[in-house]
Design a protein around this motif. Structure first.
Motif, PDB file in Angstrom:
ATOM      1  N   ALA A 207      85.562  37.715  80.614  1.00 14.26           N
ATOM      2  CA  ALA A 207      84.838  38.275  79.473  1.00 14.26           C
ATOM      3  C   ALA A 207      83.799  37.299  78.927  1.00 14.26           C
ATOM      4  CB  ALA A 207      85.817  38.683  78.374  1.00 14.26           C
TER       5      ALA A 207
ATOM      6  N   LEU B 298      83.244  47.062  81.849  1.00 18.96           N
ATOM      7  CA  LEU B 298      84.306  48.016  82.178  1.00 18.96           C
ATOM      8  C   LEU B 298      83.773  49.236  82.916  1.00 18.96           C
ATOM      9  CD1 LEU B 298      86.294  47.729  78.852  1.00 18.96           C
ATOM     10  CD2 LEU B 298      87.031  46.917  81.112  1.00 18.96           C
TER      11      LEU B 298
ATOM     12  N   LEU C 247      89.337  42.677  84.179  1.00 22.36           N
ATOM     13  CA  LEU C 247      88.683  41.915  83.118  1.00 22.36           C
ATOM     14  C   LEU C 247      89.665  40.916  82.529  1.00 22.36           C
ATOM     15  CD1 LEU C 247      86.281  41.443  81.166  1.00 22.36           C
ATOM     16  CD2 LEU C 247      87.237  43.277  79.736  1.00 22.36           C
TER      17      LEU C 247
ATOM     18  N   MET D  95      90.397  38.530  79.654  1.00 20.87           N
ATOM     19  CA  MET D  95      89.998  38.186  78.288  1.00 20.87           C
ATOM     20  C   MET D  95      90.358  36.729  78.051  1.00 20.87           C
ATOM     21  SD  MET D  95      88.482  40.739  77.010  1.00 20.87           S
ATOM     22  CE  MET D  95      88.314  40.049  75.366  1.00 20.87           C
TER      23      MET D  95
ATOM     24  N   THR E 187      91.375  50.047  86.355  1.00 19.79           N
ATOM     25  CA  THR E 187      90.956  48.994  85.427  1.00 19.79           C
ATOM     26  C   THR E 187      92.168  48.198  84.971  1.00 19.79           C
ATOM     27  OG1 THR E 187      89.064  50.253  84.611  1.00 19.79           O
ATOM     28  CG2 THR E 187      89.909  48.527  83.176  1.00 19.79           C
TER      29      THR E 187
ATOM     30  N   ILE F 233      92.999  45.001  82.264  1.00 21.54           N
ATOM     31  CA  ILE F 233      92.555  44.051  81.243  1.00 21.54           C
ATOM     32  C   ILE F 233      93.705  43.078  81.047  1.00 21.54           C
ATOM     33  CG2 ILE F 233      91.863  43.679  78.854  1.00 21.54           C
ATOM     34  CD1 ILE F 233      90.690  46.499  78.870  1.00 21.54           C
TER      35      ILE F 233
ATOM     36  N   CYS G 293      94.934  39.526  79.093  1.00 22.69           N
ATOM     37  CA  CYS G 293      94.710  38.511  78.057  1.00 22.69           C
ATOM     38  C   CYS G 293      95.465  37.251  78.451  1.00 22.69           C
ATOM     39  CB  CYS G 293      95.188  39.030  76.704  1.00 22.69           C
ATOM     40  SG  CYS G 293      94.269  40.474  76.146  1.00 22.69           S
TER      41      CYS G 293
ATOM     42  N   LEU H 219      97.277  46.993  81.257  1.00 22.98           N
ATOM     43  CA  LEU H 219      97.013  46.025  80.202  1.00 22.98           C
ATOM     44  C   LEU H 219      98.065  44.940  80.301  1.00 22.98           C
ATOM     45  CD1 LEU H 219      96.364  48.535  77.289  1.00 22.98           C
ATOM     46  CD2 LEU H 219      94.678  47.486  78.784  1.00 22.98           C
TER      47      LEU H 219
END
Length: 102
Positions: A7, A33, A44, A46, A61, A63, A65, A100
């Motif tokens: 990111a 995205l 992605l 983060m 997708t 994401i 963290c 996620l």
């Protein structure tokens, strides 16, 4: 194959996941995205905190963290969920494989 991106290569990430503030990174992150649709997927990472109104995800997708200080803070008054499916439909599942992590 999912393309892995950080990111911080696209967004300011100068917010705080607990208190907000900083630059609105919605447009920058949404552009990344959206690549999931044409590139077969996106992962992605983060690696900081982003201030966003909402983000819409295509199939394939992920994401992720990296730690508790990375992620999203939603802009006040956004009026919708922070993350939704891009191709939402009441009758047909159009979006699959969203992950996620962290």
């Amino acid at each position: 194959m999912k393309h892995m991106v950080y990111a911080s290569d696209f967004a300011r990430l100068d917010s705080n996941v607990y208190t907000g503030g900083g630059t609105d990174d919605t447009a920058a992150l949404q552009a990344v995205l959206d690549r999931a649709k044409t590139e077969g997927g996106i992962h992605l990472i983060m690696d900081g905190a982003a201030l966003v109104s909402h983000l819409e995800l295509y199939s394939n997708t992920t994401i992720e963290c990296l730690n508790a200080d990375c992620g999203f803070f939603q802009i006040a008054g956004a009026g919708r969920a922070i993350i939704t499916n891009k191709e939402w439909d009441r009758k047909v599942i159009r979006t699959r494989n969203i992950t996620l992590k962290g």
